[in-house]
Design a protein around this motif. Structure first.
Motif, PDB file in Angstrom:
ATOM      1  N   ILE A   1      14.582   0.374  -3.828  1.00 29.67           N
ATOM      2  CA  ILE A   1      14.110   1.666  -4.319  1.00 29.67           C
ATOM      3  C   ILE A   1      12.996   2.182  -3.422  1.00 29.67           C
ATOM      4  N   ASP A   2      13.047   3.473  -3.152  1.00 27.20           N
ATOM      5  CA  ASP A   2      12.008   4.177  -2.394  1.00 27.20           C
ATOM      6  C   ASP A   2      11.436   5.216  -3.345  1.00 27.20           C
ATOM      7  N   TYR A   3      10.217   4.965  -3.842  1.00 26.85           N
ATOM      8  CA  TYR A   3       9.583   5.817  -4.842  1.00 26.85           C
ATOM      9  C   TYR A   3       8.435   6.572  -4.182  1.00 26.85           C
ATOM     10  N   VAL A   4       8.410   7.895  -4.329  1.00 27.13           N
ATOM     11  CA  VAL A   4       7.481   8.745  -3.593  1.00 27.13           C
ATOM     12  C   VAL A   4       6.589   9.546  -4.530  1.00 27.13           C
ATOM     13  N   GLY A   5       5.330   9.628  -4.163  1.00 29.98           N
ATOM     14  CA  GLY A   5       4.390  10.512  -4.837  1.00 29.98           C
ATOM     15  C   GLY A   5       3.934  11.589  -3.870  1.00 29.98           C
ATOM     16  N   ILE A   6       3.806  12.811  -4.371  1.00 25.57           N
ATOM     17  CA  ILE A   6       3.279  13.916  -3.573  1.00 25.57           C
ATOM     18  C   ILE A   6       1.886  14.214  -4.109  1.00 25.57           C
ATOM     19  N   PHE A   7       0.909  14.208  -3.203  1.00 29.20           N
ATOM     20  CA  PHE A   7      -0.490  14.320  -3.599  1.00 29.20           C
ATOM     21  C   PHE A   7      -1.181  15.486  -2.904  1.00 29.20           C
ATOM     22  N   HIS A   8      -2.095  16.108  -3.635  1.00 27.49           N
ATOM     23  CA  HIS A   8      -3.027  17.074  -3.065  1.00 27.49           C
ATOM     24  C   HIS A   8      -4.364  16.337  -2.980  1.00 27.49           C
ATOM     25  N   ILE A   9      -4.873  16.187  -1.764  1.00 31.50           N
ATOM     26  CA  ILE A   9      -6.092  15.394  -1.550  1.00 31.50           C
ATOM     27  C   ILE A   9      -7.119  16.228  -0.803  1.00 31.50           C
ATOM     28  N   GLU A  10      -8.337  16.220  -1.319  1.00 31.73           N
ATOM     29  CA  GLU A  10      -9.459  16.914  -0.673  1.00 31.73           C
ATOM     30  C   GLU A  10     -10.684  16.011  -0.697  1.00 31.73           C
ATOM     31  N   GLY A  11     -11.568  16.217   0.277  1.00 30.08           N
ATOM     32  CA  GLY A  11     -12.857  15.533   0.275  1.00 30.08           C
ATOM     33  C   GLY A  11     -12.816  14.103   0.774  1.00 30.08           C
TER      34      GLY A  11
ATOM     35  N   VAL B   1      13.119 -14.340  -8.749  1.00 29.06           N
ATOM     36  CA  VAL B   1      13.028 -12.978  -8.243  1.00 29.06           C
ATOM     37  C   VAL B   1      12.084 -12.907  -7.049  1.00 29.06           C
ATOM     38  N   GLN B   2      12.565 -12.316  -5.960  1.00 31.01           N
ATOM     39  CA  GLN B   2      11.755 -12.084  -4.762  1.00 31.01           C
ATOM     40  C   GLN B   2      11.583 -10.577  -4.591  1.00 31.01           C
ATOM     41  N   VAL B   3      10.328 -10.144  -4.374  1.00 35.63           N
ATOM     42  CA  VAL B   3      10.040  -8.721  -4.219  1.00 35.63           C
ATOM     43  C   VAL B   3       9.347  -8.502  -2.878  1.00 35.63           C
ATOM     44  N   GLN B   4       9.931  -7.652  -2.055  1.00 35.43           N
ATOM     45  CA  GLN B   4       9.298  -7.233  -0.801  1.00 35.43           C
ATOM     46  C   GLN B   4       8.776  -5.820  -1.002  1.00 35.43           C
ATOM     47  N   VAL B   5       7.547  -5.572  -0.550  1.00 36.22           N
ATOM     48  CA  VAL B   5       6.908  -4.276  -0.721  1.00 36.22           C
ATOM     49  C   VAL B   5       6.582  -3.693   0.645  1.00 36.22           C
ATOM     50  N   ASN B   6       6.970  -2.451   0.868  1.00 37.74           N
ATOM     51  CA  ASN B   6       6.594  -1.708   2.070  1.00 37.74           C
ATOM     52  C   ASN B   6       5.997  -0.385   1.629  1.00 37.74           C
ATOM     53  N   LEU B   7       4.967   0.027   2.335  1.00 35.65           N
ATOM     54  CA  LEU B   7       4.298   1.289   2.028  1.00 35.65           C
ATOM     55  C   LEU B   7       4.416   2.229   3.207  1.00 35.65           C
ATOM     56  N   ASP B   8       4.446   3.510   2.899  1.00 34.97           N
ATOM     57  CA  ASP B   8       4.496   4.520   3.949  1.00 34.97           C
ATOM     58  C   ASP B   8       3.771   5.755   3.439  1.00 34.97           C
ATOM     59  N   ALA B   9       3.211   6.508   4.352  1.00 31.35           N
ATOM     60  CA  ALA B   9       2.526   7.747   3.971  1.00 31.35           C
ATOM     61  C   ALA B   9       2.597   8.726   5.130  1.00 31.35           C
ATOM     62  N   LYS B  10       2.594  10.001   4.783  1.00 35.90           N
ATOM     63  CA  LYS B  10       2.592  11.029   5.826  1.00 35.90           C
ATOM     64  C   LYS B  10       2.062  12.328   5.260  1.00 35.90           C
ATOM     65  N   LYS B  11       1.630  13.172   6.162  1.00 31.66           N
ATOM     66  CA  LYS B  11       1.169  14.512   5.801  1.00 31.66           C
ATOM     67  C   LYS B  11       2.398  15.393   5.644  1.00 31.66           C
ATOM     68  N   ARG B  12       2.373  16.232   4.623  1.00 30.62           N
ATOM     69  CA  ARG B  12       3.488  17.156   4.413  1.00 30.62           C
ATOM     70  C   ARG B  12       3.246  18.424   5.214  1.00 30.62           C
ATOM     71  N   GLY B  13       4.317  19.040   5.679  1.00 34.27           N
ATOM     72  CA  GLY B  13       4.202  20.272   6.441  1.00 34.27           C
ATOM     73  C   GLY B  13       3.704  21.416   5.572  1.00 34.27           C
ATOM     74  N   GLY B  14       3.118  22.398   6.204  1.00 33.00           N
ATOM     75  CA  GLY B  14       2.646  23.575   5.457  1.00 33.00           C
ATOM     76  C   GLY B  14       1.215  23.433   5.003  1.00 33.00           C
ATOM     77  N   ASP B  15       1.001  22.895   3.820  1.00 34.67           N
ATOM     78  CA  ASP B  15      -0.331  22.761   3.242  1.00 34.67           C
ATOM     79  C   ASP B  15      -1.061  21.577   3.881  1.00 34.67           C
ATOM     80  N   ASN B  16      -2.270  21.832   4.392  1.00 37.09           N
ATOM     81  CA  ASN B  16      -3.040  20.778   5.060  1.00 37.09           C
ATOM     82  C   ASN B  16      -3.493  19.673   4.123  1.00 37.09           C
TER      83      ASN B  16
END
Length: 160
Positions: free
Chosen positions: A84-94, A42-57
């Motif tokens: 597979i593209d698996y996404v988490g939506i986060f609220h981050i402060e501080g 088994v060969q596994v390639q991992v790519n990560l991505d992140a972005k700010k969502r519109g609306g809430d800062n």
């Protein structure tokens, strides 16, 4: 009062949701009508991505994209392919602005990875193979390798 300021400066993160944005699983051996009892490589390639969502800062998306290929150890025949593209939506402060990029690409994926691992295990089992239990991913090393790769790319582009 100093205690209050220190408490406000503490990073806070909440997972607001997580989902599969895109997934594909192909059981190549079943399509060919061949038995699937050979030892897999088994060969596994991992790519990560992140972005700010519109609306809430304070809302961000962080995604883990996996390309998994399983081949027979003898014969090199492809057993299955999973993307597979698996996404988490986060609220981050501080989190200070200069630390937000590594936070989104290290801490956020670390939080959603156990759920992604379960999905991969279930899909491979339901696809006719033994459940694939992914090893832990060192997101810090992945991040550092990507930063080093980009720096090397920029340096070679600057000398060309």
């Amino acid at each position: 009062m100093a205690e209050n300021e220190a408490q406000q400066a503490q990073p806070q993160m909440r997972i607001l949701g997580q989902f599969i944005r895109d997934m594909s699983f192909e059981n190549i051996m079943a399509q060919k009508g061949a038995p699937t009892d050979s030892q897999p490589d088994v060969q596994v390639q991992v790519n990560l991505d992140a972005k700010k969502r519109g609306g809430d800062n304070n809302q961000f998306e962080s995604s883990i994209k996996l390309n998994i290929t399983s081949k027979a150890k003898e014969g090199d025949a492809t057993l299955f392919v999973m993307e597979i593209d698996y996404v988490g939506i986060f609220h981050i402060e501080g989190v200070p602005e200069d630390q937000m990029h590594p936070f989104l690409l290290i801490e956020c994926p670390r939080m959603i990875f156990p759920f992604l691992r379960r999905v991969v295990s279930d899909v491979t089992r339901d696809g006719g193979f033994p459940p694939l239990n992914l090893e832990n991913i060192d997101f810090i090393a992945l991040y550092r390798n990507e930063i080093a790769r980009r720096q090397a790319e920029n340096e070679s582009a600057g000398t060309a």
